[in-house]
Design a protein around this motif. Structure first.
Motif, short mmCIF file in Angstrom:
data_model
loop_
_atom_site.label_atom_id
_atom_site.label_comp_id
_atom_site.label_asym_id
_atom_site.label_seq_id
_atom_site.Cartn_x
_atom_site.Cartn_y
_atom_site.Cartn_z
N ALA A 273 0.82 -1.20 0.00
CA ALA A 273 0.00 0.00 0.00
C ALA A 273 0.86 1.26 0.00
N SER A 274 0.34 2.30 -0.67
CA SER A 274 1.03 3.58 -0.72
C SER A 274 -0.01 4.69 -0.83
N GLU A 275 0.28 5.80 -0.18
CA GLU A 275 -0.57 6.97 -0.28
C GLU A 275 0.33 8.19 -0.32
N ALA A 276 0.59 8.66 -1.54
CA ALA A 276 1.52 9.79 -1.72
C ALA A 276 1.25 10.43 -3.07
N ASN A 277 1.64 11.72 -3.19
CA ASN A 277 1.50 12.46 -4.45
C ASN A 277 0.07 12.42 -4.99
N GLY A 278 -0.90 12.43 -4.09
CA GLY A 278 -2.28 12.44 -4.51
C GLY A 278 -2.81 11.11 -4.98
N GLN A 279 -2.05 10.04 -4.80
CA GLN A 279 -2.46 8.71 -5.25
C GLN A 279 -2.61 7.79 -4.05
N ARG A 280 -3.68 7.02 -4.06
CA ARG A 280 -3.86 5.96 -3.07
C ARG A 280 -3.80 4.62 -3.79
N VAL A 281 -2.79 3.84 -3.47
CA VAL A 281 -2.53 2.59 -4.19
C VAL A 281 -2.56 1.42 -3.22
N GLU A 282 -3.30 0.38 -3.60
CA GLU A 282 -3.29 -0.88 -2.86
C GLU A 282 -3.11 -2.01 -3.86
N LEU A 283 -2.08 -2.81 -3.65
CA LEU A 283 -1.81 -3.96 -4.52
C LEU A 283 -1.95 -5.22 -3.69
N TRP A 284 -2.92 -6.06 -4.07
CA TRP A 284 -3.19 -7.30 -3.36
C TRP A 284 -2.67 -8.47 -4.19
N ILE A 285 -1.84 -9.31 -3.57
CA ILE A 285 -1.19 -10.43 -4.26
C ILE A 285 -1.60 -11.74 -3.61
N ALA A 286 -1.93 -12.73 -4.43
CA ALA A 286 -2.30 -14.05 -3.91
C ALA A 286 -1.55 -15.13 -4.69
N PRO A 287 -1.10 -16.20 -4.00
CA PRO A 287 -0.38 -17.29 -4.67
C PRO A 287 -1.33 -18.17 -5.47
N GLN A 288 -1.70 -17.70 -6.64
CA GLN A 288 -2.68 -18.37 -7.48
C GLN A 288 -2.26 -18.26 -8.94
N ARG A 289 -2.25 -19.39 -9.66
CA ARG A 289 -1.91 -19.40 -11.08
C ARG A 289 -2.78 -18.40 -11.83
N CYS A 290 -2.12 -17.62 -12.70
CA CYS A 290 -2.81 -16.53 -13.39
C CYS A 290 -2.39 -16.51 -14.86
N VAL A 291 -3.35 -16.35 -15.75
CA VAL A 291 -3.08 -16.36 -17.19
C VAL A 291 -3.46 -15.01 -17.78
N ASN A 292 -2.56 -14.42 -18.54
CA ASN A 292 -2.82 -13.18 -19.26
C ASN A 292 -3.75 -13.48 -20.44
N ASP A 293 -4.90 -12.83 -20.47
CA ASP A 293 -5.90 -13.13 -21.50
C ASP A 293 -5.43 -12.78 -22.90
N MET A 294 -4.54 -11.81 -23.02
CA MET A 294 -4.11 -11.36 -24.34
C MET A 294 -2.94 -12.17 -24.89
N SER A 295 -1.91 -12.40 -24.06
CA SER A 295 -0.70 -13.09 -24.54
C SER A 295 -0.71 -14.58 -24.22
N GLY A 296 -1.51 -15.00 -23.24
CA GLY A 296 -1.49 -16.39 -22.80
C GLY A 296 -0.40 -16.70 -21.80
N ALA A 297 0.41 -15.70 -21.45
CA ALA A 297 1.50 -15.92 -20.50
C ALA A 297 0.96 -16.37 -19.15
N VAL A 298 1.69 -17.27 -18.52
CA VAL A 298 1.29 -17.84 -17.23
C VAL A 298 2.21 -17.31 -16.14
N GLN A 299 1.65 -16.86 -15.01
CA GLN A 299 2.43 -16.43 -13.86
C GLN A 299 1.90 -17.10 -12.60
N HIS A 300 2.70 -17.10 -11.55
CA HIS A 300 2.36 -17.87 -10.36
C HIS A 300 1.57 -17.09 -9.33
#
Length: 223
Positions: A172-199
């Protein structure tokens, strides 16, 4: 009281025997594994892996990673080789023509395109996440995170990391007028456009707007 030497020797034998079978501290399975990046190909049904800048070729044992199915789909789209970011145990193999075997425990990334072996920032990257429609990306290092989104130029931000149960993360970050939250989970994920697989799967909340994507650990976070 007199104790015979013969009796003393026999009473000490079990002690010596117990010392003889001690083999040291248990080996951490994670430490006996190696993370490598390189080229993945398939020949006569066998998956082969050649590390970056290394002429050797290793026969892949997929374990329970599912790389055989994932690579089959990507290679079936007309690609002759894939970039792979893998973790596993190096060893011997009975596969003919191999320089060794590589028994996999994790697939970090499997992609048909991208920087691959030529990524100059890989070793400094803790985490990289991105999504499509709309495009966004977050690159995390020990110095901070860099956010790229449809509405702004790349923006460097400080962040706080919280480790959650079941291997999940929140950055999480809150600076320069931006509030950012990045949530990460250990789950196989596929990019719909390229088909690339990430963990890892990713959710970015940018000023309350939810965007989904995939993520993977970089070289600065090898776990």
């Amino acid at each position: 009281m007199h104790i015979s030497r013969k009796f003393l020797v026999f009473t000490l034998l079990p002690l010596f025997a117990s010392c003889a079978v001690y083999t040291g501290k248990p080996v951490d399975p994670e430490k006996s594994q190696t993370r490598l990046q390189g080229e993945l190909t398939r020949q006569a049904g066998q998956l082969w892996f050649s590390p970056c800048n290394d002429p050797r070729r290793f026969a892949i044992s997929e374990g329970d990673t599912g790389i055989a199915q994932d690579s089959s789909e990507l290679l079936g789209d007309g690609h002759s080789a894939l970039f792979a970011d893998l973790r596993g145990r190096m060893g011997s193999t009975k596969v003919s023509g191999a320089d060794g075997g590589y028994e996999l425990s994790r697939v970090y990334r499997l992609q048909p395109e991208g920087n691959g072996c030529e990524d100059p920032n890989f070793k400094r990257t803790v985490l990289r996440a991105s999504g499509q429609e709309p495009f966004w990306s977050v690159t995390v290092s020990n110095q901070g995170m860099v956010l790229s989104s449809p509405d702004s130029e790349p923006l460097a931000l400080p962040y706080m990391e919280e480790q959650l149960p079941e291997g999940r993360l929140n950055l999480a970050s809150e600076a320069n007028g931006q509030r950012v939250e990045l949530w990460i989970a250990p789950q196989r994920c596929v990019n719909d456009m390229s088909g690339a697989v990430q963990h890892l799967s990713a959710e970015l909340r940018l000023n309350g707007k939810l965007m989904r994507g995939c993520a993977s650990f970089g070289g600065a976070r090898d776990n």
